[in-house]
Design a protein around this motif. Structure first.
Motif, PDB file in Angstrom:
ATOM      1  N   HIS A  65       0.836  -1.209   0.000  1.00 51.79           N
ATOM      2  CA  HIS A  65       0.000   0.000   0.000  1.00 51.79           C
ATOM      3  C   HIS A  65       0.870   1.258   0.000  1.00 51.79           C
ATOM      4  CE1 HIS A  65      -4.104  -1.430   0.161  1.00 51.79           C
ATOM      5  NE2 HIS A  65      -3.761  -2.331   1.058  1.00 51.79           N
ATOM      6  N   GLN A  66       1.954   1.232   0.758  1.00 51.44           N
ATOM      7  CA  GLN A  66       2.851   2.393   0.802  1.00 51.44           C
ATOM      8  C   GLN A  66       3.474   2.650  -0.567  1.00 51.44           C
ATOM      9  OE1 GLN A  66       5.559   1.376   3.966  1.00 51.44           O
ATOM     10  NE2 GLN A  66       4.198   2.168   5.561  1.00 51.44           N
ATOM     11  N   ILE A  67       3.864   1.592  -1.260  1.00 49.82           N
ATOM     12  CA  ILE A  67       4.451   1.726  -2.593  1.00 49.82           C
ATOM     13  C   ILE A  67       3.423   2.311  -3.563  1.00 49.82           C
ATOM     14  CG2 ILE A  67       5.366   0.445  -4.573  1.00 49.82           C
ATOM     15  CD1 ILE A  67       7.376   0.743  -2.268  1.00 49.82           C
ATOM     16  N   VAL A  68       2.206   1.783  -3.519  1.00 50.28           N
ATOM     17  CA  VAL A  68       1.143   2.282  -4.406  1.00 50.28           C
ATOM     18  C   VAL A  68       0.823   3.738  -4.076  1.00 50.28           C
ATOM     19  CG1 VAL A  68      -1.287   1.999  -5.052  1.00 50.28           C
ATOM     20  CG2 VAL A  68       0.185  -0.016  -4.829  1.00 50.28           C
TER      21      VAL A  68
ATOM     22  N   ARG B 250      -2.164  -2.400 -10.218  1.00 50.09           N
ATOM     23  CA  ARG B 250      -3.386  -2.922 -10.846  1.00 50.09           C
ATOM     24  C   ARG B 250      -4.332  -3.527  -9.810  1.00 50.09           C
ATOM     25  NH1 ARG B 250      -1.012  -6.145 -14.016  1.00 50.09           N
ATOM     26  NH2 ARG B 250      -1.275  -8.019 -12.783  1.00 50.09           N
ATOM     27  N   GLU B 251      -3.804  -4.355  -8.921  1.00 48.62           N
ATOM     28  CA  GLU B 251      -4.643  -4.988  -7.900  1.00 48.62           C
ATOM     29  C   GLU B 251      -5.258  -3.945  -6.979  1.00 48.62           C
ATOM     30  OE1 GLU B 251      -2.352  -9.293  -7.558  1.00 48.62           O
ATOM     31  OE2 GLU B 251      -1.946  -7.754  -6.048  1.00 48.62           O
ATOM     32  N   ASN B 252      -4.469  -2.955  -6.589  1.00 48.78           N
ATOM     33  CA  ASN B 252      -4.978  -1.914  -5.714  1.00 48.78           C
ATOM     34  C   ASN B 252      -6.071  -1.110  -6.406  1.00 48.78           C
ATOM     35  OD1 ASN B 252      -4.673   1.119  -4.577  1.00 48.78           O
ATOM     36  ND2 ASN B 252      -4.301  -0.415  -2.980  1.00 48.78           N
ATOM     37  N   THR B 253      -5.903  -0.857  -7.681  1.00 46.93           N
ATOM     38  CA  THR B 253      -6.906  -0.117  -8.446  1.00 46.93           C
ATOM     39  C   THR B 253      -8.184  -0.939  -8.609  1.00 46.93           C
ATOM     40  OG1 THR B 253      -5.169   1.031  -9.652  1.00 46.93           O
ATOM     41  CG2 THR B 253      -7.360   1.044 -10.635  1.00 46.93           C
ATOM     42  N   ASN B 254      -8.029  -2.222  -8.894  1.00 46.34           N
ATOM     43  CA  ASN B 254      -9.188  -3.082  -9.150  1.00 46.34           C
ATOM     44  C   ASN B 254     -10.010  -3.371  -7.907  1.00 46.34           C
ATOM     45  OD1 ASN B 254      -8.523  -3.250 -11.838  1.00 46.34           O
ATOM     46  ND2 ASN B 254      -7.524  -5.227 -11.665  1.00 46.34           N
ATOM     47  N   SER B 255      -9.349  -3.771  -6.832  1.00 46.56           N
ATOM     48  CA  SER B 255     -10.095  -4.241  -5.665  1.00 46.56           C
ATOM     49  C   SER B 255      -9.646  -3.618  -4.348  1.00 46.56           C
ATOM     50  CB  SER B 255      -9.968  -5.759  -5.550  1.00 46.56           C
ATOM     51  OG  SER B 255      -8.643  -6.114  -5.203  1.00 46.56           O
ATOM     52  N   GLY B 256      -8.512  -2.955  -4.345  1.00 51.78           N
ATOM     53  CA  GLY B 256      -7.983  -2.423  -3.090  1.00 51.78           C
ATOM     54  C   GLY B 256      -7.325  -3.496  -2.246  1.00 51.78           C
ATOM     55  N   SER B 257      -7.242  -4.699  -2.781  1.00 54.40           N
ATOM     56  CA  SER B 257      -6.682  -5.834  -2.048  1.00 54.40           C
ATOM     57  C   SER B 257      -5.540  -6.439  -2.855  1.00 54.40           C
ATOM     58  CB  SER B 257      -7.765  -6.888  -1.827  1.00 54.40           C
ATOM     59  OG  SER B 257      -7.218  -8.057  -1.271  1.00 54.40           O
ATOM     60  N   PHE B 258      -4.610  -7.073  -2.146  1.00 55.15           N
ATOM     61  CA  PHE B 258      -3.495  -7.742  -2.809  1.00 55.15           C
ATOM     62  C   PHE B 258      -3.642  -9.265  -2.757  1.00 55.15           C
ATOM     63  CE2 PHE B 258      -1.774  -3.660  -1.310  1.00 55.15           C
ATOM     64  CZ  PHE B 258      -1.466  -3.106  -2.540  1.00 55.15           C
TER      65      PHE B 258
ATOM     66  N   ALA C  58      -4.923 -12.798  -3.998  1.00 58.70           N
ATOM     67  CA  ALA C  58      -5.229 -13.314  -5.332  1.00 58.70           C
ATOM     68  C   ALA C  58      -6.727 -13.562  -5.502  1.00 58.70           C
ATOM     69  CB  ALA C  58      -4.456 -14.606  -5.576  1.00 58.70           C
ATOM     70  N   GLN C  59      -7.381 -14.112  -4.492  1.00 59.78           N
ATOM     71  CA  GLN C  59      -8.801 -14.433  -4.630  1.00 59.78           C
ATOM     72  C   GLN C  59      -9.660 -13.185  -4.778  1.00 59.78           C
ATOM     73  OE1 GLN C  59      -9.275 -16.596  -1.008  1.00 59.78           O
ATOM     74  NE2 GLN C  59     -10.240 -14.903   0.045  1.00 59.78           N
ATOM     75  N   ASP C  60      -9.204 -12.057  -4.284  1.00 54.39           N
ATOM     76  CA  ASP C  60      -9.953 -10.809  -4.427  1.00 54.39           C
ATOM     77  C   ASP C  60      -9.758 -10.167  -5.793  1.00 54.39           C
ATOM     78  OD1 ASP C  60     -10.822 -11.100  -1.817  1.00 54.39           O
ATOM     79  OD2 ASP C  60      -9.262  -9.807  -0.989  1.00 54.39           O
ATOM     80  N   ASN C  61      -8.786 -10.640  -6.535  1.00 58.07           N
ATOM     81  CA  ASN C  61      -8.453 -10.029  -7.820  1.00 58.07           C
ATOM     82  C   ASN C  61      -8.728 -10.942  -9.007  1.00 58.07           C
ATOM     83  OD1 ASN C  61      -7.250  -7.271  -7.308  1.00 58.07           O
ATOM     84  ND2 ASN C  61      -6.180  -8.521  -5.808  1.00 58.07           N
ATOM     85  N   LEU C  62      -9.598 -11.911  -8.820  1.00 53.84           N
ATOM     86  CA  LEU C  62      -9.976 -12.785  -9.921  1.00 53.84           C
ATOM     87  C   LEU C  62     -10.993 -12.076 -10.809  1.00 53.84           C
ATOM     88  CD1 LEU C  62     -10.513 -16.159  -8.003  1.00 53.84           C
ATOM     89  CD2 LEU C  62      -8.543 -15.491  -9.364  1.00 53.84           C
ATOM     90  N   THR C  63     -10.928 -12.380 -12.094  1.00 49.78           N
ATOM     91  CA  THR C  63     -11.934 -11.847 -13.009  1.00 49.78           C
ATOM     92  C   THR C  63     -13.240 -12.613 -12.760  1.00 49.78           C
ATOM     93  OG1 THR C  63     -11.454 -13.445 -14.756  1.00 49.78           O
ATOM     94  CG2 THR C  63     -10.167 -11.386 -14.773  1.00 49.78           C
TER      95      THR C  63
END
Length: 97
Positions: free
Chosen positions: A16-19, A47-55, A57-62
C-alpha cells in the motif's frame, strides 16, 4: 550459476505504501529502483490496488475466473456424489440377489 533473485515476500502495508507513493506522483522507475522491485511486481500491485484495493489473489480474480473456480468445485462435488451413488447401487444390488 543462477542469477535469479530469491523470492521476497512483502506485507500488504508495504505494498500500500508503494502504491501510495506512485499515486502521490513519485515516478514508477524511481520506486522500482529505490525499493529493488521488478517492474511486473510493481505493475501488479498498482493494478490490484486499483481493481479491488486488495493484494489477495482471490480478491483479484476476473468474473470468469471466479465462475470457473465455482464450477470446478461444483463438478468435484457432483463427481463425489456420483461415486457414492455407484457404491450404494453395488451394495444394494448384492443384497437383493
Amino acid at each position: 550459476m543462477s542469477t535469479r533473485r530469491k523470492r521476497r515476500n512483502y506485507s500488504d502495508e508495504f505494498k500500500h505504501q508503494i502504491v501510495d507513493l506512485h499515486k502521490a506522483g513519485k515516478p514508477r522507475n524511481e520506486i522500482i529502483s529505490e525499493y529493488e522491485l521488478t517492474p511486473s511486481t510493481f505493475d501488479r500491485w498498482v493494478r490490484e490496488n486499483t481493481n479491488s484495493g486488495s493484494f489477495k489473489a482471490q480478491d483479484n480474480l476476473t468474473p470468469e475466473q471466479k465462475e470457473l473456480r465455482e464450477l470446478k468445485k461444483r463438478n468435484a462435488q457432483l463427481e463425489m456424489e456420483n461415486d457414492i451413488l455407484k457404491q450404494a447401487a453395488l451394495i444394494f444390488g448384492r443384497r437383493s440377489k
